[in-house]
Design a protein around this motif. Sequence first.
Motif, PDB file in Angstrom:
ATOM      1  N   SER A  14      50.411 -20.099 -61.789  1.00 48.13           N
ATOM      2  CA  SER A  14      49.642 -20.951 -62.700  1.00 48.13           C
ATOM      3  C   SER A  14      50.213 -20.915 -64.108  1.00 48.13           C
ATOM      4  N   ARG A  15      49.868 -21.962 -64.808  1.00 51.34           N
ATOM      5  CA  ARG A  15      50.253 -21.996 -66.223  1.00 51.34           C
ATOM      6  C   ARG A  15      49.185 -21.272 -67.030  1.00 51.34           C
ATOM      7  N   ALA A  16      49.522 -21.038 -68.298  1.00 53.66           N
ATOM      8  CA  ALA A  16      48.575 -20.332 -69.163  1.00 53.66           C
ATOM      9  C   ALA A  16      47.274 -21.089 -69.333  1.00 53.66           C
ATOM     10  N   ASP A  17      47.341 -22.394 -69.253  1.00 49.73           N
ATOM     11  CA  ASP A  17      46.097 -23.164 -69.427  1.00 49.73           C
ATOM     12  C   ASP A  17      45.316 -23.257 -68.133  1.00 49.73           C
ATOM     13  N   GLY A  18      45.787 -22.602 -67.075  1.00 52.64           N
ATOM     14  CA  GLY A  18      45.041 -22.569 -65.804  1.00 52.64           C
ATOM     15  C   GLY A  18      45.544 -23.603 -64.823  1.00 52.64           C
ATOM     16  N   GLY A  19      46.371 -24.497 -65.244  1.00 46.50           N
ATOM     17  CA  GLY A  19      46.899 -25.517 -64.332  1.00 46.50           C
ATOM     18  C   GLY A  19      47.761 -24.874 -63.247  1.00 46.50           C
ATOM     19  N   THR A  20      47.611 -25.322 -62.022  1.00 48.79           N
ATOM     20  CA  THR A  20      48.313 -24.670 -60.908  1.00 48.79           C
ATOM     21  C   THR A  20      49.656 -25.361 -60.659  1.00 48.79           C
ATOM     22  N   LEU A  21      50.718 -24.522 -60.582  1.00 47.86           N
ATOM     23  CA  LEU A  21      52.046 -25.075 -60.295  1.00 47.86           C
ATOM     24  C   LEU A  21      52.335 -25.018 -58.796  1.00 47.86           C
ATOM     25  N   TRP A  22      51.796 -23.963 -58.204  1.00 47.34           N
ATOM     26  CA  TRP A  22      51.963 -23.830 -56.735  1.00 47.34           C
ATOM     27  C   TRP A  22      50.806 -22.990 -56.220  1.00 47.34           C
ATOM     28  N   ARG A  23      50.313 -23.296 -55.022  1.00 50.12           N
ATOM     29  CA  ARG A  23      49.230 -22.472 -54.491  1.00 50.12           C
ATOM     30  C   ARG A  23      49.253 -22.445 -52.973  1.00 50.12           C
TER      31      ARG A  23
END
Length: 496
Positions: free
Chosen positions: A84-93
């Motif tokens: 995840s990114r620092a803002d909580g956005g998911t890059l992969w899950r």
Amino acid sequence: MTIRMRLALLICGLVAFSFALSAAILAWSARRASDAQVESRLTAFNEELAASAEHAIAARNLSLLAPSARTAMMERGMLFLSVSRADGGTLWRAARAGFSEPLNEEGVRLALAAGRRPKSSYESSGASAWEWVIPLQARIETRKGTLGADTTGVVLRAGYDAAQLRREASAAAAQAAGPALKNLLLAALACLALGFAGAARLSAGFTRTIRKLLTGVQAVGEGHLSARVQTSRADELGELSGEFNAMSQRLKELEHLKESFLLTITHDLNNPLSAVTGYAELLRSGTYGPVTEKQAAAVDRISEGGHRLAESIDNILDLTRIEAGKMPVAPQELHLGTVVQTAIGPLEAKARELGVVFDASAIPDDDAVWADERALQRLLSNLAWNALRYTPKGGRVSLSFRRGPAGTPGEDVVVVEDTGAGIPKDRLSRIFEKFSRIEETAGAARLPSGPGLGLAICKRIAERHGGRIWAESELGRGSAFFVSLPRNSPGSSARP
Ligand SMILES: Nc1ncnc2c1ncn2[C@@H]1O[C@H](COP(=O)(O)OP(=O)(O)OP(=O)(O)O)[C@@H](O)[C@H]1O
Ligand SMILES: [Mg+2]
């Protein structure tokens, strides 16, 4: 409950309590150790995952993480793994079917701020999860620019099924505590056995002394004032035994004093009394000259009173001797008819005078009993005088004898019956005590009563023969006194 049992219970209770306490401490520390173990294993595993994630980022292919995530979901109870990114956005899950991980922006922010944030726990999709947030060192190129450790940051989030981790921890704790618990159990059993042995030894010492004291107290209660308790104990029981011995010694001295006082007094009374009755006989027989009818009657009164007093003195003397164990009872084969005649002879004239029929015809001529002659005479004389005293004019006093079954150690019973005033039923058990007197029938007495020792003597005489005495009575209709005499005296050979 005996002292021994109480002590054993106390020791068992203490051992059981210490065992339970140790087991609880052991289980608690095993649990803590296993929690720490599970956590450190997971931390190491998460580090590996983070390294793989950094590797995948470097290779610009985050799906390289997928096999590790699948294996971890199957084997380690992983609920989700995401980059995840620092803002909580998911890059992969990757997540277990049906589980949606929360955004956890706060967790990510804190992890980045701290450089490393261990775990947080929460409920999501109906499962309770433990999440590790691990900042990654790699950089990610995006359309908007480069993300990386030195800029806004990228984190790996790994969530695990808390219930499964707890189960693992418990299993590990049980495994760790198992051998220790077994040892503890063995130690507790050994302590229990030692406790029992200790309690048994301790209480055996106590109870032995207490039994000795009990026997001593019973002996003193039965009049054996020489009873002493031998013990080498230096504790309170030893002190108590010492006090008991001192007490019975004092009682013995007092008893001795009482005996010698009574013996002296009665002895001193006997001599002048013999002179009174002797001179009365001489007067009556005319040795000192003729006596008028009136004088003869007066002399008779003097003589009778003298004899009665002598009888009472004899009773006091005998009771004192019996209680002091100084009246030997030497049973032998006796001709019952002769003993009865000697005992009741002095009463017959009085019975005629009082208009009472005295009947000893039921005593068989040739029957024999096993008894001490003087003691049996005193016993029968006391019973016969009592019967005569309470029987009204025209009444009857009868003596009979009942032989116990032949050839068996049965009892021969002598019975003295009267048709006199009777004794209330509720007083029957107390008339054999010293100085007892039934007030209700006192008015029916036709002869002056004595001090109330006669039946007490009878009881002791019967018991010294190994027999007993009892009474049956109905108020206003008469009484019957029964004296049982064993057929063989203890320790003697059977009577022919
Ligand atoms: N045959 C009896 N009929 C009625 N009462 C009796 C009879 N025998 C004994 N008693 C009662 O029992 C009491 C106790 O008797 P016990 O022979 O011990 O004493 P006592 O006759 O009064 O005195 P002692 O025998 O010392 O001269 C008597 O006072 C009397 O009240
Ligand atoms: Mg009497």
